[in-house]
Write an enzyme that holds these catalytic residues in place. Structure first.
Site, PDB file in Angstrom:
ATOM      1  N   GLY A   1       0.985  -1.360   0.045  1.00  0.00           N
ATOM      2  CA  GLY A   1      -0.026  -0.344  -0.447  1.00  0.00           C
ATOM      3  C   GLY A   1       0.708   1.081  -0.238  1.00  0.00           C
ATOM      4  O   GLY A   1       0.359   2.578   0.749  1.00  0.00           O
TER       5      GLY A   1
ATOM      6  N   GLU B   1       0.859  -4.548 -10.836  1.00  0.00           N
ATOM      7  CA  GLU B   1       2.235  -4.942 -10.893  1.00  0.00           C
ATOM      8  C   GLU B   1       2.371  -6.397 -10.158  1.00  0.00           C
ATOM      9  O   GLU B   1       2.539  -7.706  -9.697  1.00  0.00           O
ATOM     10  CB  GLU B   1       3.809  -4.502 -10.129  1.00  0.00           C
ATOM     11  CG  GLU B   1       4.556  -3.491 -10.860  1.00  0.00           C
ATOM     12  CD  GLU B   1       5.826  -2.765 -10.366  1.00  0.00           C
ATOM     13  OE1 GLU B   1       6.717  -2.497 -10.802  1.00  0.00           O
ATOM     14  OE2 GLU B   1       5.009  -2.312  -8.953  1.00  0.00           O
TER      15      GLU B   1
ATOM     16  N   LEU C   1      -2.974  -7.250  -4.826  1.00  0.00           N
ATOM     17  CA  LEU C   1      -3.297  -7.604  -3.423  1.00  0.00           C
ATOM     18  C   LEU C   1      -3.973  -9.443  -3.913  1.00  0.00           C
ATOM     19  O   LEU C   1      -4.351  -9.369  -2.689  1.00  0.00           O
ATOM     20  CB  LEU C   1      -3.364  -6.755  -2.685  1.00  0.00           C
ATOM     21  CG  LEU C   1      -2.094  -6.139  -2.955  1.00  0.00           C
ATOM     22  CD1 LEU C   1      -1.989  -5.268  -1.689  1.00  0.00           C
ATOM     23  CD2 LEU C   1      -0.175  -7.177  -2.290  1.00  0.00           C
TER      24      LEU C   1
ATOM     25  N   SER D   1      -7.439   0.321  11.810  1.00  0.00           N
ATOM     26  CA  SER D   1      -8.360   1.551  12.225  1.00  0.00           C
ATOM     27  C   SER D   1      -8.605   1.609  13.740  1.00  0.00           C
ATOM     28  O   SER D   1      -9.455   0.397  14.480  1.00  0.00           O
ATOM     29  CB  SER D   1      -9.288   1.509  11.659  1.00  0.00           C
ATOM     30  OG  SER D   1     -10.442   2.497  11.203  1.00  0.00           O
ATOM     31  N   SER D   2      -9.394   2.787  14.149  1.00  0.00           N
ATOM     32  CA  SER D   2     -10.253   3.055  16.310  1.00  0.00           C
ATOM     33  C   SER D   2     -11.933   2.474  15.723  1.00  0.00           C
ATOM     34  O   SER D   2     -12.228   2.335  16.251  1.00  0.00           O
ATOM     35  CB  SER D   2     -10.011   4.893  16.322  1.00  0.00           C
ATOM     36  OG  SER D   2     -10.605   4.979  14.930  1.00  0.00           O
ATOM     37  N   CYS D   3     -12.031   2.280  14.241  1.00  0.00           N
ATOM     38  CA  CYS D   3     -13.788   1.848  14.251  1.00  0.00           C
ATOM     39  C   CYS D   3     -14.127   0.510  15.124  1.00  0.00           C
ATOM     40  O   CYS D   3     -15.243   0.081  14.876  1.00  0.00           O
ATOM     41  CB  CYS D   3     -14.041   1.957  12.300  1.00  0.00           C
ATOM     42  SG  CYS D   3     -13.355   0.452  11.342  1.00  0.00           S
TER      43      CYS D   3
ATOM     44  N   TYR E   1     -15.728  -2.880   7.341  1.00  0.00           N
ATOM     45  CA  TYR E   1     -15.286  -2.586   7.213  1.00  0.00           C
ATOM     46  C   TYR E   1     -14.470  -2.835   8.325  1.00  0.00           C
ATOM     47  O   TYR E   1     -12.951  -3.292   8.648  1.00  0.00           O
ATOM     48  CB  TYR E   1     -14.159  -0.771   7.083  1.00  0.00           C
ATOM     49  CG  TYR E   1     -13.514  -0.139   7.519  1.00  0.00           C
ATOM     50  CD1 TYR E   1     -11.824  -0.693   6.289  1.00  0.00           C
ATOM     51  CD2 TYR E   1     -13.280   0.368   8.091  1.00  0.00           C
ATOM     52  CE1 TYR E   1     -10.547  -0.292   5.724  1.00  0.00           C
ATOM     53  CE2 TYR E   1     -11.258   1.203   8.311  1.00  0.00           C
ATOM     54  CZ  TYR E   1     -10.758   0.886   7.191  1.00  0.00           C
ATOM     55  OH  TYR E   1      -8.974   0.691   7.404  1.00  0.00           O
TER      56      TYR E   1
ATOM     57  N   LYS F   1     -11.421  -5.051   9.502  1.00  0.00           N
ATOM     58  CA  LYS F   1     -10.304  -5.043  10.843  1.00  0.00           C
ATOM     59  C   LYS F   1      -9.623  -6.002  11.469  1.00  0.00           C
ATOM     60  O   LYS F   1      -8.475  -6.186  11.814  1.00  0.00           O
ATOM     61  CB  LYS F   1     -10.102  -3.149  10.134  1.00  0.00           C
ATOM     62  CG  LYS F   1      -9.886  -2.725  10.026  1.00  0.00           C
ATOM     63  CD  LYS F   1      -8.202  -2.639   9.145  1.00  0.00           C
ATOM     64  CE  LYS F   1      -8.268  -1.669   7.926  1.00  0.00           C
ATOM     65  NZ  LYS F   1      -6.452  -2.183   7.157  1.00  0.00           N
TER      66      LYS F   1
ATOM     67  N   PRO G   1      -4.918   2.836  13.952  1.00  0.00           N
ATOM     68  CA  PRO G   1      -4.246   4.676  14.156  1.00  0.00           C
ATOM     69  C   PRO G   1      -6.111   5.613  14.509  1.00  0.00           C
ATOM     70  O   PRO G   1      -7.271   4.180  14.302  1.00  0.00           O
ATOM     71  CB  PRO G   1      -3.776   5.209  12.901  1.00  0.00           C
ATOM     72  CG  PRO G   1      -4.445   3.700  12.085  1.00  0.00           C
ATOM     73  CD  PRO G   1      -4.605   3.207  13.629  1.00  0.00           C
TER      74      PRO G   1
ATOM     75  N   HIS H   1     -12.393  10.903   3.881  1.00  0.00           N
ATOM     76  CA  HIS H   1     -12.583  10.969   5.303  1.00  0.00           C
ATOM     77  C   HIS H   1     -12.951  12.838   5.656  1.00  0.00           C
ATOM     78  O   HIS H   1     -12.526  13.701   4.636  1.00  0.00           O
ATOM     79  CB  HIS H   1     -11.632  10.894   5.774  1.00  0.00           C
ATOM     80  CG  HIS H   1     -11.854   9.003   6.172  1.00  0.00           C
ATOM     81  ND1 HIS H   1     -10.846   8.735   5.637  1.00  0.00           N
ATOM     82  CD2 HIS H   1     -12.036   8.322   6.878  1.00  0.00           C
ATOM     83  CE1 HIS H   1     -10.258   6.839   5.906  1.00  0.00           C
ATOM     84  NE2 HIS H   1     -11.688   7.327   6.438  1.00  0.00           N
TER      85      HIS H   1
ATOM     86  N   TRP I   1     -21.418  18.839   7.174  1.00  0.00           N
ATOM     87  CA  TRP I   1     -21.949  17.580   7.191  1.00  0.00           C
ATOM     88  C   TRP I   1     -22.176  17.430   8.647  1.00  0.00           C
ATOM     89  O   TRP I   1     -21.320  17.128   9.870  1.00  0.00           O
ATOM     90  CB  TRP I   1     -21.499  16.057   6.543  1.00  0.00           C
ATOM     91  CG  TRP I   1     -22.355  16.066   5.253  1.00  0.00           C
ATOM     92  CD1 TRP I   1     -22.527  17.100   4.235  1.00  0.00           C
ATOM     93  CD2 TRP I   1     -22.097  15.120   4.566  1.00  0.00           C
ATOM     94  NE1 TRP I   1     -22.766  16.646   2.819  1.00  0.00           N
ATOM     95  CE2 TRP I   1     -22.212  15.006   3.196  1.00  0.00           C
ATOM     96  CE3 TRP I   1     -21.728  13.446   4.849  1.00  0.00           C
ATOM     97  CZ2 TRP I   1     -22.273  14.215   1.817  1.00  0.00           C
ATOM     98  CZ3 TRP I   1     -21.684  12.401   3.560  1.00  0.00           C
ATOM     99  CH2 TRP I   1     -22.354  12.614   2.584  1.00  0.00           C
TER     100      TRP I   1
ATOM    101  N   ARG J   1     -13.728  13.833  17.863  1.00  0.00           N
ATOM    102  CA  ARG J   1     -12.657  13.103  16.445  1.00  0.00           C
ATOM    103  C   ARG J   1     -11.467  13.404  17.110  1.00  0.00           C
ATOM    104  O   ARG J   1     -11.302  14.358  17.503  1.00  0.00           O
ATOM    105  CB  ARG J   1     -13.255  13.833  15.506  1.00  0.00           C
ATOM    106  CG  ARG J   1     -14.715  12.912  14.748  1.00  0.00           C
ATOM    107  CD  ARG J   1     -14.178  11.313  14.694  1.00  0.00           C
ATOM    108  NE  ARG J   1     -15.648  10.975  14.414  1.00  0.00           N
ATOM    109  CZ  ARG J   1     -16.917  10.421  15.235  1.00  0.00           C
ATOM    110  NH1 ARG J   1     -16.704  10.761  16.362  1.00  0.00           N
ATOM    111  NH2 ARG J   1     -18.363   9.962  14.625  1.00  0.00           N
TER     112      ARG J   1
END
Length: 325
Positions: A13, A41, A44, A110-112, A139, A143, A166, A182, A205, A212
């Site tokens: 990535g 190339e 994944l 991820s914190s989610c 998602y 994770k 993170p 995001h 929004w 956050r």
């Protein structure tokens, strides 16, 4: 711990925001053998291709930063894509790393992963203690699976596969699509366009009330390399076999309203803010407990306003070539 700067390090990535920051960090530290592969190339999502890549390269370490990411709109619109692609990428890379003798791997989550109503600030122990935020549940489940993959390979095969979670990230090479990005890049793009158009207002929004936490991607890269480089004895003192992930954040949060005011100031927009309460707010508050990482000797260095100013300066230099997928 002395670094072996000749180790072969594969950054999966590397063109994304986090992956590119990790490459920059590794180069700044003097690493000489950083392996990367563009999408044309190496696919994944293709297990055979990933296995072949690992077989053809003598890899010592892996940073697994490859992922399909997006904001509330993207997660709500493409839930199948988010869960499938993230599950496939992490499973393919972790299995290939193990099969080809790679002992050290760092998985970026991820914190989610934490429950929607987890006690704040969120401790690592909150994992799997409650329901997830519905807008990004697919998602988040992918994770969580990545964390458990790392834990399982450690338990069964004695690997040293670590995971870092993170908080909300931002910085150069982010995705600036107005709908699929995001909050920070979407907001920055919106304020910038409003400034150029001499608009009287910018619509944000939600209600502006959710809290956050935001971490600059260069801080995230520094933390990732720091955790990867920790010697086993130091790392294991703060890690439990069934609780192997580490939160990465600043330990400080703000309201979306405060973020918008800071963004307005950084961009130089002189109109007013309007909050569209018909749009979803998402999780009421997301603040990471980063005491474990601080006990390991690392903490964030870049303030939100400084980070936003640096990001906007980069945005202005690259606005014609930004990713908008």
């Amino acid at each position: 711990m002395a670094r072996d700067l000749n180790q072969a390090i594969f950054v999966a990535g590397h063109r994304g925001m986090v992956g590119s920051a990790i490459v920059r960090r590794l180069k700044a530290l003097g690493y000489q053998n950083i392996l990367t592969a563009a999408r044309d190339e190496l696919n994944l999502l293709d297990q055979v291709e990933v296995q072949r890549y690992f077989q053809g390269n003598h890899i010592d370490q892996v940073y697994l930063a490859a992922a399909r990411v997006g904001g509330i709109h993207a997660n709500s619109t493409y839930p199948a894509d988010f869960i499938y692609e993230n599950l496939m990428v992490e499973a393919n890379i972790i299995q290939a790393a193990h099969m080809n003798g790679v002992q050290k791997l760092l998985f970026l989550g991820s914190s989610c992963i934490y429950p929607k109503h987890a006690p704040q600030p969120m401790k690592e122990e909150a994992l799997l203690t409650g329901g997830l935020e519905p807008t990004n549940e697919p998602y988040a489940i992918a994770k969580i699976a990545g964390i458990k993959l790392c834990e399982s390979y450690n338990r069964q095969h004695g690997r040293d596969y670590r995971s870092v979670m993170p908080t909300n990230l931002y910085g150069q090479n982010d995705n600036f699509h107005p709908e699929n990005s995001h909050v920070i890049p979407a907001m920055m793009q919106r304020f910038h366009e409003a400034k150029l158009a001499n608009a009287r207002e910018v619509v944000v929004w939600g209600s502006g009330k959710p809290m956050r936490e935001f971490l600059h991607v260069d801080d995230m890269a520094a933390a990732s390399v720091y955790v990867m480089d920790l010697d086993d004895s130091t790392y294991s003192k703060n890690i439990q076999p069934m609780l192997s992930h580490i939160n990465v954040g600043t330990g400080v949060d703000c309201t979306i309203c405060d973020l918008a005011e800071t963004m307005k100031r950084v961009v130089g927009f002189e109109g007013k803010l309007v909050f569209d309460t018909s749009k979803p707010d998402g999780t009421p508050r997301k603040l990471m407990d980063v005491s474990r990482l601080r006990a390991l000797g690392w903490q964030a260095a870049i303030s939100l306003e400084t980070g936003l100013a640096n990001t906007y300066a980069w945005f202005l230099q690259n606005v014609a070539d930004l990713r908008v997928k």
